[in-house]
Design an enzyme around this catalytic site. Structure first.
Site, PDB file in Angstrom:
ATOM      1  N   HIS A 290       0.853  -1.190   0.000  1.00  0.00           N
ATOM      2  CA  HIS A 290       0.000   0.000   0.000  1.00  0.00           C
ATOM      3  C   HIS A 290       0.885   1.236   0.000  1.00  0.00           C
ATOM      4  CE1 HIS A 290      -3.571  -2.206   2.166  1.00  0.00           C
ATOM      5  NE2 HIS A 290      -3.076  -2.908   1.163  1.00  0.00           N
TER       6      HIS A 290
ATOM      7  N   GLU B 131       0.597   4.094   1.533  1.00  0.00           N
ATOM      8  CA  GLU B 131       0.774   4.724   2.847  1.00  0.00           C
ATOM      9  C   GLU B 131       1.840   3.998   3.668  1.00  0.00           C
ATOM     10  OE1 GLU B 131      -3.353   4.957   1.235  1.00  0.00           O
ATOM     11  OE2 GLU B 131      -2.116   3.266   1.845  1.00  0.00           O
TER      12      GLU B 131
END
Length: 157
Positions: free
Chosen positions: A54, A56
């Site tokens: 991901h 993030e």
């Protein structure tokens, strides 16, 4: 949101579109210093088979390796979707500052349900349940529909 912040959010959407064009889930994120400089950016890369890829999480790891604790605490992550529990934890452990997200996990859950997509393997929680006291802004009315449209494209039948 000021004009500069809208620029970061626009870039996050562009990254999500890049992910979608690459056959991936449409998520994108931008890490910005306290001075307003874009330090790093990434998009979802789970199509590789590694579902931990991901943006993030990648930005939290990058920040931990390249920024001082003080600089991390003053930085902001602008992102298309509210951090999942894994990414929120990485953000908290890295000591990053504010998060601005366009659409919430709750919205994403509703959208995917409406599209007949199975819920994720990991439960969704608001970021503040994972990292108490963190400054968070989102969802952003009007902008969230842009993200919604990307998820509709991803899961169109």
């Amino acid at each position: 949101m000021n004009d500069q912040e809208l620029t970061y959010l626009t870039r996050a959407i562009e990254l999500a579109e890049e992910a979608l064009d690459a056959g991936d889930e449409p998520f994108g994120s931008v890490l910005v210093s306290a001075q307003g400089d874009i330090l790093a950016e990434d998009r979802n890369r789970i199509v590789s088979g590694d579902v931990t890829q991901h943006p993030e999480f990648t930005l939290a790891r990058w920040a931990a390796q390249h920024m001082t604790p003080e600089a991390r605490a003053k930085a902001t992550v602008y992102t298309t979707g509210e951090h999942c529990a894994m990414c929120a934890a990485a953000h908290g452990w890295a000591g990053l500052g504010r998060i601005v997200y366009i659409s919430s996990s709750e919205q994403l859950g509703r959208w995917l349900n409406d599209l007949g997509v199975a819920p994720p393997a990991v439960a969704s929680f608001p970021i503040q349940h994972i990292v108490p006291g963190l400054e968070v802004a989102g969802p952003l009315a009007g902008w969230d529909e842009k993200v919604h449209a990307l998820h509709q494209r991803r899961h169109a039948v």
